[in-house]
Motif scaffolding. Structure first.
Motif, mmCIF file in Angstrom:
data_model
loop_
_atom_site.group_PDB
_atom_site.id
_atom_site.type_symbol
_atom_site.label_atom_id
_atom_site.label_comp_id
_atom_site.label_asym_id
_atom_site.label_seq_id
_atom_site.Cartn_x
_atom_site.Cartn_y
_atom_site.Cartn_z
ATOM 1 N N LEU A 42 38.768 33.456 38.866
ATOM 2 C CA LEU A 42 38.693 33.990 37.509
ATOM 3 C C LEU A 42 40.091 34.492 37.152
ATOM 4 O O LEU A 42 40.646 35.356 37.834
ATOM 5 C CB LEU A 42 37.686 35.132 37.425
ATOM 6 N N VAL B 129 42.461 36.267 34.327
ATOM 7 C CA VAL B 129 42.326 37.152 33.168
ATOM 8 C C VAL B 129 43.705 37.514 32.635
ATOM 9 O O VAL B 129 44.616 37.830 33.400
ATOM 10 C CB VAL B 129 41.557 38.435 33.546
ATOM 11 N N LYS C 155 37.880 29.865 35.766
ATOM 12 C CA LYS C 155 37.652 30.297 34.383
ATOM 13 C C LYS C 155 38.862 31.075 33.911
ATOM 14 O O LYS C 155 39.415 31.905 34.641
ATOM 15 C CB LYS C 155 36.400 31.177 34.291
ATOM 16 N N LEU D 291 40.095 33.709 31.092
ATOM 17 C CA LEU D 291 39.580 34.692 30.137
ATOM 18 C C LEU D 291 40.747 35.428 29.476
ATOM 19 O O LEU D 291 41.522 36.102 30.160
ATOM 20 C CB LEU D 291 38.676 35.703 30.856
ATOM 21 N N ASP E 44 39.664 46.235 25.923
ATOM 22 C CA ASP E 44 38.688 45.199 26.316
ATOM 23 C C ASP E 44 38.182 45.402 27.741
ATOM 24 O O ASP E 44 37.553 44.502 28.311
ATOM 25 C CB ASP E 44 39.343 43.810 26.237
ATOM 26 N N ILE F 72 34.546 44.573 28.744
ATOM 27 C CA ILE F 72 34.312 43.133 28.821
ATOM 28 C C ILE F 72 34.854 42.605 30.148
ATOM 29 O O ILE F 72 34.197 41.819 30.833
ATOM 30 C CB ILE F 72 34.991 42.414 27.637
ATOM 31 N N LEU F 73 36.052 43.049 30.489
ATOM 32 C CA LEU F 73 36.665 42.639 31.762
ATOM 33 C C LEU F 73 35.774 42.991 32.933
ATOM 34 O O LEU F 73 35.507 42.145 33.805
ATOM 35 C CB LEU F 73 38.031 43.322 31.910
ATOM 36 N N GLU G 173 32.696 40.772 33.107
ATOM 37 C CA GLU G 173 33.051 39.397 33.465
ATOM 38 C C GLU G 173 33.359 39.291 34.958
ATOM 39 O O GLU G 173 32.938 38.333 35.621
ATOM 40 C CB GLU G 173 34.258 38.930 32.646
ATOM 41 N N ASN H 105 30.029 39.670 36.912
ATOM 42 C CA ASN H 105 29.214 38.459 36.824
ATOM 43 C C ASN H 105 29.815 37.329 37.659
ATOM 44 O O ASN H 105 29.087 36.587 38.331
ATOM 45 C CB ASN H 105 29.092 38.008 35.372
ATOM 46 N N PHE H 106 31.123 37.193 37.604
ATOM 47 C CA PHE H 106 31.806 36.143 38.363
ATOM 48 C C PHE H 106 31.600 36.331 39.873
ATOM 49 O O PHE H 106 31.334 35.374 40.599
ATOM 50 C CB PHE H 106 33.288 36.162 38.026
ATOM 51 N N TYR I 116 32.414 27.220 36.004
ATOM 52 C CA TYR I 116 33.367 28.090 35.317
ATOM 53 C C TYR I 116 34.267 27.251 34.426
ATOM 54 O O TYR I 116 34.503 26.105 34.691
ATOM 55 C CB TYR I 116 34.200 28.889 36.338
#
Length: 231
Positions: free
Chosen positions: A169, A171, A197, A199, A213, A216-217, A220, A223-224, A231
């Motif tokens: 992931l 970010v 993924k 983001l 944010d 949200i981070l 995410e 969940n990841f 992804y």
């Protein structure tokens, strides 16, 4: 048991990843480690420190975690993200989270915007402006030799990206004035992971764990790390 190693950035401290680490501690029973790299912490002592010492310190922390945990995740912020890639290529970890990973650094356009923001804030509050404090600390507390070691570290890890196969992931804050968005795009394109993924956080600066944010981070990342899937 699940273990999670969270690695801070260049000239930083574990505080940079603390909000995410605390979020995961409250919501899981994982063993979460946030070590301090050599020369870093509340008082910088970077003179004479070499990049291989940062590698070695992170490796020792990861090895200790792998001895106690069957599943291990690695989270890296800024330079810590580069170190996390190094670990993922060398060791069998299960998932990789890269926050503002510094494969490129200093975003000139955003830096100019930040300077304008400092000016708009007014001369009287200049010294209290958080952006000014951030840049002042980076400039005046960091010896040139440490910057050169940081660049050596990045140059050594870049060629390893295609060999990293772990789910990742990536970010990136879109307002980051230190690591430009192209760093995240480069990372996404070059990393060898089939499951990955990218983001972008539209209102976040470099320190995404403290940005607007951040919730949200956190979701995410949770969940990841908890779920399987595409992804």
């Amino acid at each position: 048991m699940i273990g999670c190693l969270c690695i801070h950035g260049f000239t930083g401290s574990p505080g940079e990843v603390a909000p995410l680490a605390e979020y995961l501690r409250k919501r899981t029973d994982w063993m979460i480690k946030t070590p301090t790299l050599p020369g870093h912490g509340q008082r910088l002592q970077l003179k004479g420190i070499t990049y291989d010492q940062w590698f070695r310190s992170a490796e020792e922390e990861l090895q200790a975690l792998m001895e106690r945990c069957e599943t291990v995740y690695v989270v890296g912020f800024s330079m810590g993200g580069v170190i996390a890639v190094y670990l993922a290529e060398k060791y069998k970890i299960d998932k990789l989270v890269l926050l503002s990973a510094a494969f490129y650094y200093v975003n000139p356009r955003q830096l100019i915007k930040d300077i304008h923001e400092i000016i708009r804030d007014g001369w009287r509050s200049f010294r209290e402006n958080p952006l000014f404090i951030r840049y002042k600390n980076k400039i005046f507390a960091t010896p040139l030799t440490a910057i050169l070691e940081f660049r050596k570290l990045v140059n050594e890890v870049r060629p390893l990206l295609p060999r990293v196969r772990v789910p990742a992931l990536i970010v990136q804050g879109e307002k980051d004035g230190i690591v430009p968005p192209k760093s995240a795009r480069y990372l996404y394109e070059q990393i060898g992971s089939e499951k990955k993924k990218l983001l972008f956080l539209p209102d976040s600066y470099h320190h995404v764990c403290y940005g607007p944010d951040r919730h949200i981070l956190f979701m995410e990342v949770e969940n990841f790390l908890l779920e399987n899937g595409d992804y």
